[in-house]
Design a protein around this motif. Structure first.
Motif, PDB file in Angstrom:
ATOM      1  N   LEU A  98       0.830  -1.199   0.000  1.00 17.93           N
ATOM      2  CA  LEU A  98       0.000   0.000   0.000  1.00 17.93           C
ATOM      3  C   LEU A  98       0.870   1.256   0.000  1.00 17.93           C
ATOM      4  CD1 LEU A  98      -2.762  -1.108   2.529  1.00 17.93           C
ATOM      5  CD2 LEU A  98      -3.127  -0.574   0.107  1.00 17.93           C
ATOM      6  N   ALA A 101       2.289   1.859  -3.356  1.00 16.60           N
ATOM      7  CA  ALA A 101       1.255   2.324  -4.275  1.00 16.60           C
ATOM      8  C   ALA A 101       0.789   3.737  -3.971  1.00 16.60           C
ATOM      9  CB  ALA A 101       0.062   1.365  -4.226  1.00 16.60           C
ATOM     10  N   ARG A 103      -0.706   4.688  -1.197  1.00 16.04           N
ATOM     11  CA  ARG A 103      -1.935   4.655  -0.406  1.00 16.04           C
ATOM     12  C   ARG A 103      -1.596   4.749   1.083  1.00 16.04           C
ATOM     13  NH1 ARG A 103      -6.177   2.257  -3.404  1.00 16.04           N
ATOM     14  NH2 ARG A 103      -5.659   2.444  -5.627  1.00 16.04           N
ATOM     15  N   TRP A 113      -8.346  -2.449   4.206  1.00 16.34           N
ATOM     16  CA  TRP A 113      -8.094  -3.046   2.888  1.00 16.34           C
ATOM     17  C   TRP A 113      -8.259  -4.567   2.934  1.00 16.34           C
ATOM     18  CZ3 TRP A 113      -5.172  -6.642   0.411  1.00 16.34           C
ATOM     19  CH2 TRP A 113      -5.148  -6.572  -0.983  1.00 16.34           C
ATOM     20  N   HIS A 117     -11.256  -7.128   1.116  1.00 16.33           N
ATOM     21  CA  HIS A 117     -10.956  -8.212   0.182  1.00 16.33           C
ATOM     22  C   HIS A 117     -11.138  -9.586   0.837  1.00 16.33           C
ATOM     23  CE1 HIS A 117      -9.051  -4.773  -1.806  1.00 16.33           C
ATOM     24  NE2 HIS A 117      -9.192  -5.457  -2.919  1.00 16.33           N
ATOM     25  N   GLU A 141      -3.943  -8.402  -6.100  1.00 17.29           N
ATOM     26  CA  GLU A 141      -4.719  -7.193  -5.811  1.00 17.29           C
ATOM     27  C   GLU A 141      -3.800  -6.046  -5.386  1.00 17.29           C
ATOM     28  OE1 GLU A 141      -7.717  -6.480  -6.344  1.00 17.29           O
ATOM     29  OE2 GLU A 141      -8.858  -8.338  -6.450  1.00 17.29           O
ATOM     30  N   LEU A 142      -2.805  -6.352  -4.589  1.00 17.63           N
ATOM     31  CA  LEU A 142      -1.866  -5.321  -4.160  1.00 17.63           C
ATOM     32  C   LEU A 142      -1.018  -4.817  -5.322  1.00 17.63           C
ATOM     33  CD1 LEU A 142      -0.826  -6.989  -0.802  1.00 17.63           C
ATOM     34  CD2 LEU A 142      -1.970  -4.757  -0.999  1.00 17.63           C
ATOM     35  N   LEU A 145      -2.580  -2.116  -7.569  1.00  9.73           N
ATOM     36  CA  LEU A 145      -2.810  -0.804  -6.980  1.00  9.73           C
ATOM     37  C   LEU A 145      -1.814   0.229  -7.503  1.00  9.73           C
ATOM     38  CD1 LEU A 145      -3.444  -1.664  -3.220  1.00  9.73           C
ATOM     39  CD2 LEU A 145      -5.153  -1.001  -4.928  1.00  9.73           C
ATOM     40  N   ARG A 146      -0.682  -0.232  -7.988  1.00  3.85           N
ATOM     41  CA  ARG A 146       0.341   0.705  -8.447  1.00  3.85           C
ATOM     42  C   ARG A 146      -0.104   1.392  -9.728  1.00  3.85           C
ATOM     43  NH1 ARG A 146       6.337  -1.585  -6.959  1.00  3.85           N
ATOM     44  NH2 ARG A 146       5.785  -2.585  -4.976  1.00  3.85           N
ATOM     45  N   LYS A 147       0.165   2.656  -9.811  1.00  6.25           N
ATOM     46  CA  LYS A 147      -0.275   3.465 -10.942  1.00  6.25           C
ATOM     47  C   LYS A 147       0.275   2.923 -12.256  1.00  6.25           C
ATOM     48  CE  LYS A 147      -0.306   8.227 -12.651  1.00  6.25           C
ATOM     49  NZ  LYS A 147       0.141   9.622 -12.392  1.00  6.25           N
TER      50      LYS A 147
END
Length: 222
Positions: A98, A101, A103, A113, A117, A141-142, A145-147
């Motif tokens: 996170l 990413a 977050r 988070w 999930h 899923e993690l 999250l990265r752009k």
């Protein structure tokens, strides 16, 4: 997005990776087999733009651009490269990812988070002891999250045990969200995934494809 590996190989006489060709693209899941401890990771590094092949080429949407490939494709759970440390809890892994990413990664945000999930019950479990399908789901899923991430290269999910239908179903779920997914697994997983595909209801976005590595030339060893 479409990534094409055209006759790529690595190492002297392709010992690290025999010459292989495979492609993966948005909205589809592709399974390719790679045997031995080293080859799945080598193939994953090449497919995600993190290692240059000694033979062949890798193209992203028809162009050779390793930097763009690294930005757009996440390398997930590759042994010795991107796998989490086995003793770190799932909450610890989530907090780190996170943060990367951009977050919130404080305990409250991590718990939120994980709960979102359906992973809250595994928060304090070392990631090496997390159910195999839950591990794959969490790490994928993690990763997305990265752009800018549009694709996933998932390496050796079969090494954790469990039913291959579990991680293959997760791969397909990500394709339904528009991601390109390449899964690298051992030869023994191929028939099990094929059986899972026959047993499932046809999906609306593409049919996943199973591809095999080109067999190494006789006498080659990893």
């Amino acid at each position: 997005m479409r990534v094409v590996l055209d006759a790529v190989g690595k190492g002297r006489r392709e010992h690290a990776l025999p010459v292989t060709s495979v492609a993966f693209e948005s909205g589809r899941a592709t399974l390719v087999s790679a045997e031995t401890a080293q080859r799945p990771t080598v193939l994953g590094l090449i497919a995600s733009g993190r290692m240059r092949p000694d033979t062949g080429r890798v193209q992203l949407d028809g162009r050779t651009d390793a930097a763009a490939l690294r930005r757009r494709v996440a390398l997930v759970d590759a042994p010795d490269v991107s796998e989490p440390e086995p003793d770190v809890t799932l909450a610890g892994v989530a907090a780190e990812e996170l943060m990367f990413a951009g977050r919130r990664s404080d305990p409250v945000a991590v718990r939120r988070w994980l709960d979102g999930h359906d992973l809250g019950d595994a928060a304090s479990v070392p990631v090496s002891n997390v159910d195999p399908a839950a591990r794959v789901s969490a790490l994928c899923e993690l990763a997305v999250l990265r752009k800018g991430v549009e694709g996933i290269v998932l390496v050796s999910p079969d090494r954790h045990g469990g039913d291959p239908a579990g991680w293959w179903g997760i791969a397909e779920d990500f394709t339904e969200r528009g991601f390109a997914v390449l899964v690298i697994a051992g030869q023994a997983s191929l028939p099990l995934v094929e059986r899972a595909k026959r047993d499932e209801t046809p999906r609306t976005i593409g049919r996943p494809r199973v591809r095999r590595l080109t067999a190494p030339t006789k006498g080659h060893r990893a």
